[in-house]
Design a protein around this motif. Sequence first.
Motif, PDB file in Angstrom:
ATOM      1  N   PRO A 443      46.439  35.753  47.153  1.00  0.00           N
ATOM      2  CA  PRO A 443      45.722  35.456  45.973  1.00  0.00           C
ATOM      3  C   PRO A 443      43.986  35.270  46.253  1.00  0.00           C
ATOM      4  CG  PRO A 443      47.371  33.959  46.246  1.00  0.00           C
ATOM      5  CD  PRO A 443      47.552  34.883  47.463  1.00  0.00           C
ATOM      6  N   VAL A 444      43.865  34.658  47.426  1.00  0.00           N
ATOM      7  CA  VAL A 444      42.208  34.676  47.379  1.00  0.00           C
ATOM      8  C   VAL A 444      41.673  36.132  47.744  1.00  0.00           C
ATOM      9  CG1 VAL A 444      40.259  34.104  49.037  1.00  0.00           C
ATOM     10  CG2 VAL A 444      42.215  32.537  48.575  1.00  0.00           C
ATOM     11  N   ARG A 447      41.313  37.913  44.432  1.00  0.00           N
ATOM     12  CA  ARG A 447      40.678  37.375  43.501  1.00  0.00           C
ATOM     13  C   ARG A 447      39.051  37.861  43.979  1.00  0.00           C
ATOM     14  NH1 ARG A 447      40.337  31.027  41.870  1.00  0.00           N
ATOM     15  NH2 ARG A 447      38.810  30.961  40.324  1.00  0.00           N
ATOM     16  N   LEU A 448      38.970  38.005  45.151  1.00  0.00           N
ATOM     17  CA  LEU A 448      37.745  38.630  45.726  1.00  0.00           C
ATOM     18  C   LEU A 448      37.645  39.883  45.237  1.00  0.00           C
ATOM     19  CD1 LEU A 448      37.694  37.124  49.430  1.00  0.00           C
ATOM     20  CD2 LEU A 448      36.141  36.742  47.414  1.00  0.00           C
ATOM     21  N   GLN A 449      38.558  40.721  45.281  1.00  0.00           N
ATOM     22  CA  GLN A 449      38.628  42.191  44.950  1.00  0.00           C
ATOM     23  C   GLN A 449      38.181  42.336  43.433  1.00  0.00           C
ATOM     24  OE1 GLN A 449      41.444  44.813  46.311  1.00  0.00           O
ATOM     25  NE2 GLN A 449      41.624  43.920  48.334  1.00  0.00           N
ATOM     26  N   THR A 539      38.309  39.339  55.130  1.00  0.00           N
ATOM     27  CA  THR A 539      38.541  39.587  53.758  1.00  0.00           C
ATOM     28  C   THR A 539      37.813  41.066  53.642  1.00  0.00           C
ATOM     29  OG1 THR A 539      36.594  38.695  52.624  1.00  0.00           O
ATOM     30  CG2 THR A 539      38.252  37.264  52.995  1.00  0.00           C
ATOM     31  N   SER A 540      38.001  41.491  52.466  1.00  0.00           N
ATOM     32  CA  SER A 540      37.585  42.924  52.239  1.00  0.00           C
ATOM     33  C   SER A 540      36.195  43.094  51.813  1.00  0.00           C
ATOM     34  CB  SER A 540      38.209  43.640  51.001  1.00  0.00           C
ATOM     35  OG  SER A 540      38.461  42.860  49.778  1.00  0.00           O
ATOM     36  N   THR A 624      42.526  30.441  37.677  1.00  0.00           N
ATOM     37  CA  THR A 624      42.194  31.650  38.389  1.00  0.00           C
ATOM     38  C   THR A 624      42.585  32.774  37.448  1.00  0.00           C
ATOM     39  OG1 THR A 624      42.708  30.599  40.554  1.00  0.00           O
ATOM     40  CG2 THR A 624      42.580  33.131  40.541  1.00  0.00           C
ATOM     41  N   PRO A 625      41.729  33.658  37.185  1.00  0.00           N
ATOM     42  CA  PRO A 625      41.966  34.839  36.443  1.00  0.00           C
ATOM     43  C   PRO A 625      42.954  35.740  37.412  1.00  0.00           C
ATOM     44  CG  PRO A 625      39.802  34.963  36.999  1.00  0.00           C
ATOM     45  CD  PRO A 625      40.336  33.685  37.448  1.00  0.00           C
TER      46      PRO A 625
END
Length: 642
Positions: A443-444, A447-449, A539-540, A624-625
């Motif tokens: 999920p994190v 969301r970051l992407q 993360t990416s 969270t979208p």
Amino acid sequence: MSKCLPRLLCPGHTFHIPVMGIGFTLDTPLRISAYGISSVISLVDDVLIEQARRHYCELSGEPFEAVDGDDARARRITAYLDFVDRQVQAHTEALRCSSFDDPKGIRRYFELLPSWHPLRHEYGRMCEMTDAASKQRCAQALRDAVVAGSVDVNIMTKLDRTVDSKGEPLGDGRSDAVAALRGFANSTLRSSVVFSAGFNPRLFGYLPKCPDFLPQGGCEPKKRVILKVSDYRSAQIQGKYLAKRGIWVSEFRIESGLNCGGHAFPTDGLLLGPILESFRNHRETLRAEMFELYKMGLASLGLDAPRTPPTMLVGTQGGVGTAEEHVMLLERYRVDHVGWASPFLLVPEVCQIEDETRQRIAEAGGEQVRLSHGSPIGVRFWLLRTCSSEVARQRRYADGKPGSACPKGLLTRETELSKAPLCLAARGYQRKMFAKVDPDLDPVEKRLQTLRIASPTCICHDLGGSFKMARGIEDAADSCVCPGPNLVHFHKISSLDEMVDHIYGRGDLLADHARPHVLLNETRLYLDYLAEQRGYEGTSVCELRPATFKKFEKNLLDGLQYYRGLSEESDLDLGPNFRAQLETLAGRLSRLMASGSRPGSGETLESVCAAWVIEGGVHQATTTPTTPTTTATTTSRVATLC
């Protein structure tokens, strides 16, 4: 303030006004060059440049003929720069002939100069003269000394499309940056082009094809090259590359990697002080090395080299905010001049901005100016998050209509999804990228992407929004503003005289007198960046490779140690709290290095990426979208990406 004898960029002033965005300084020379103040025009948007020429031709009564057809981009730029050159010369001559009794006339030219300047002293002496003949002779000598500030131009080397909107090659010499260079080269200006954003062999290789950049008949080139660099090594590489091709770099302009406006180019933890020290210590060595290559480069072009090395200035810019800092940079590091940018957004005579945006700029606090991912070219970008462009971007995302219509396409460069290049801020590109996000991601990470895809905004169009609205070119445009973080310490809408007085220590416009020293403020920004990247590690969206973290931290440690030594120099006054604030920053770095990226330790993703809300209640994060069509906000604990 002590007196200093700097080598001057122009006949009097020790500051210049750097380029700001696409439109904020586009017409600045028309209002301030006659007073001897140098400024820089952006050459990104030839359509906006053509609109500006039409507007000012109508105001001045000059005939306007639209430029279209073959090589229109270069010809539009030439036409506007020629117009500006004519106007500046006319304004300067009018000022030269004006009355010393007119507060906006020639007396203002001399009253704006730094207090120690010989011309200002001579002006004061003239004012006290009682003999009419002597006073007239002195007045004429002063009139003859009036010289306009330089009208320089900026080309961002990364903005260099080589294909058109259909993906077809533009042809030799027709890429965006090369066409802009040709537009400047063909103009009547005798000034400099500032290359920013790094090395571009195609652009640099075109310079020898422009005679104005080469010495002719023993005379200096009519046009000069300024390189905006982030460190000494970059100056060495680019300066020698150009010298081998017969092009002399007349100035290296050192910009802080993070304490600046617009696009930010963080170093590997190298701080401004040690970088300036390198230039101070090795400046003449670099000049001599470049001169040997320059002679060979000119010989290969069949041209004679000068007998001695040409002048090589060093300037700096990024976050300076007090007269004491200004003098420290001139005296301690022996730079020739200092750039003052973001504070001039509050000076209507320098940057004409419509009232609503100017008020938002004046009210901006620390939470409103953020280092974003808002630039479509994939480079970090300082953004006023209350500007109408950013509010509109977030609203479109929340309404399920992410992205921009991409009306100009100046930043189209992504070809992963189609032959025709797309802009990362474009609606079509973002929709395609959202469809590619793996629904099974953590999920994190998901969301970051999602936020990273949605973050780019239409800066090639919206950075000119304020310019168009303030001049009646477009009544309703979104305005993007990209100030540096130093702006948050200035809140007063000021006159040119007040801002120049602030720079030279004759006044004080700082709203926040607890503002850290410019060198420490940059250090804090680098620690913020390191903490952010530690939070993103794994993360990416992390921008630092694992090995880079150690190099980054070592450079910061070395920089802090350098500042300890600087604080002990007896003839240097850095303020009463410099050492204490320095040790506070050192303690923070130690904690960051000790914690690394272990879950729950140090300044992790949770503590670094605090939620932020656009003023005016556009969005308030509660959930969270998971897709771009949600009506929930993207303003979340990771929304610094926006």
